[in-house]
Motif scaffolding. Structure first.
Motif, PDB file in Angstrom:
ATOM      1  N   UNK A  23       2.110 -11.248  26.578  1.00 35.67           N
ATOM      2  CA  UNK A  23       3.452 -10.818  26.095  1.00 35.67           C
ATOM      3  C   UNK A  23       4.036 -11.673  24.787  1.00 35.67           C
ATOM      4  N   UNK A  24       3.459 -13.037  24.623  1.00 33.36           N
ATOM      5  CA  UNK A  24       3.899 -13.649  23.355  1.00 33.36           C
ATOM      6  C   UNK A  24       2.860 -13.141  22.247  1.00 33.36           C
ATOM      7  N   UNK A  25       1.752 -12.941  22.666  1.00 34.41           N
ATOM      8  CA  UNK A  25       0.918 -12.411  21.874  1.00 34.41           C
ATOM      9  C   UNK A  25       1.658 -11.036  20.962  1.00 34.41           C
ATOM     10  N   UNK A  26       1.826 -10.032  21.931  1.00 37.10           N
ATOM     11  CA  UNK A  26       2.478  -8.847  21.431  1.00 37.10           C
ATOM     12  C   UNK A  26       3.739  -9.020  20.605  1.00 37.10           C
ATOM     13  N   UNK A  27       4.859  -9.824  21.166  1.00 33.11           N
ATOM     14  CA  UNK A  27       5.929 -10.087  20.274  1.00 33.11           C
ATOM     15  C   UNK A  27       5.639 -10.699  19.101  1.00 33.11           C
TER      16      UNK A  27
END
Length: 319
Positions: free
Chosen positions: A144-148
């Motif tokens: 999720x952090x990578x996507x954001x």
């Protein structure tokens, strides 16, 4: 005062271009474009649906694939309305604000797709080089952090580039060379010093695409180094086969992207058809081909597609 006001009104409107010299065939030309957009939308929506509904696909590799489908749609859909408005002879006009918003989505999702491909390369690196730690490294929180981070990293640097356009007068021709807005196309129409935008865009492309492509290359160097250590030929082939779809996706994005940049930089006086052809390949090929490639090469996605198409046959075969 009236001259200034009329100049401001003119500068707020641009005119899009279809296929020069083939205006009488625009309605027919729109048919293959309709089919391509339909294939892209259906294909990427199918992958998103399969990944969302099948618990077996709730793994890092498929989460990144879902991100790729979202960025594919985000990159191509903003151009669809303006393209068909031109081809169907509805209107060639596009307001400056709408043009800026369209550019923002196109360039942001283009950079985001490059970042997602880097994340997918890292996913393949961890899966092949550190298989026992795969689930502990690539946790849902990290994904999720990578996507954001990929989205913010792509969107925030684009804002100053497009905000600068609001201060430019457009006193030259207001006719764009494509059926949608690209920054490198709009900036050519400004009658002001555009050195900042030109240099900023070049630096931005070099940093973002350059870093992503370098990261992908380094990841595959480590992957090949690890694969060559596998004793059996079957094991090496199986490991490399898991990367085949990703390598195709990288080529599908970067080859048209590089081609379009070369055309805009070094072939400004070439036939307009070349510019238009390259621009549409750049935006339509990845959304159309990526779902096809992953459906063919990835067994789980292929099974999910078959379950959607033939639910009774698949369920009876499983029984």
């Amino acid at each position: 005062m009236e001259t200034a006001n009329s100049s401001n009104i003119l500068s707020s409107t641009f005119y899009l271009t279809g296929i020069p010299g083939y205006e009488q065939f625009h309605h027919w030309i729109s048919i293959p474009f309709c089919l391509l957009y339909l294939v892209g939308i259906v294909g990427n929506s199918t992958i998103l649906h399969i990944v969302w509904t099948d618990p077996r696909l709730h793994e890092p590799m498929y989460y990144f694939l879902a991100m790729l489908s979202l960025t594919d749609m985000g990159m191509s859909l903003p151009t669809m309305i303006s393209l068909f408005r031109v081809l169907w002879s509805i209107s060639r006009e596009i307001q400056f604000n709408t043009c800026v918003v369209q550019m923002f989505f196109i360039h942001t999702f283009s950079f985001t797709e490059s970042s997602v491909l880097l994340a997918m390369a890292l996913d393949r690196y961890v899966a092949i080089c550190h298989p026992l730690r795969y689930a502990t490294i690539l946790t849902p929180t990290l994904i999720t952090k990578i996507g954001i981070a990929a989205l913010l990293r792509s969107a925030l640097p684009v804002i100053p580039l497009l905000a600068q356009l609001a201060f430019f007068p457009f006193c030259h021709s207001h006719t764009l060379s494509h059926s949608y807005c690209l920054h490198q196309d709009v900036i050519c129409l400004a009658c002001a010093d555009t050195k900042f935008n030109v240099i900023y865009e070049l630096v931005l492309i070099t940093l973002l695409w350059g870093m992503d492509s370098l990261g992908i290359f380094v990841s595959y160097v480590f992957i090949l180094h690890s694969v060559l250590k596998i004793s059996s030929q079957e094991g090496r082939f199986k490991a490399l086969n898991t990367c085949a779809s990703h390598i195709c996706a990288v080529l599908i994005l970067y080859v048209p992207m590089i081609g379009l940049s070369i055309v805009h930089r070094f072939a400004k006086h070439s036939s307009p058809l070349i510019h238009i052809f390259m621009a549409h390949i750049y935006l339509l090929v990845p959304p159309v081909l990526n779902p096809v490639i992953y459906s063919v090469k990835t067994k789980q996605i292929r099974q999910g597609v078959l379950c959607l198409l033939f639910p009774l046959k698949i369920s009876s075969s499983v029984m």
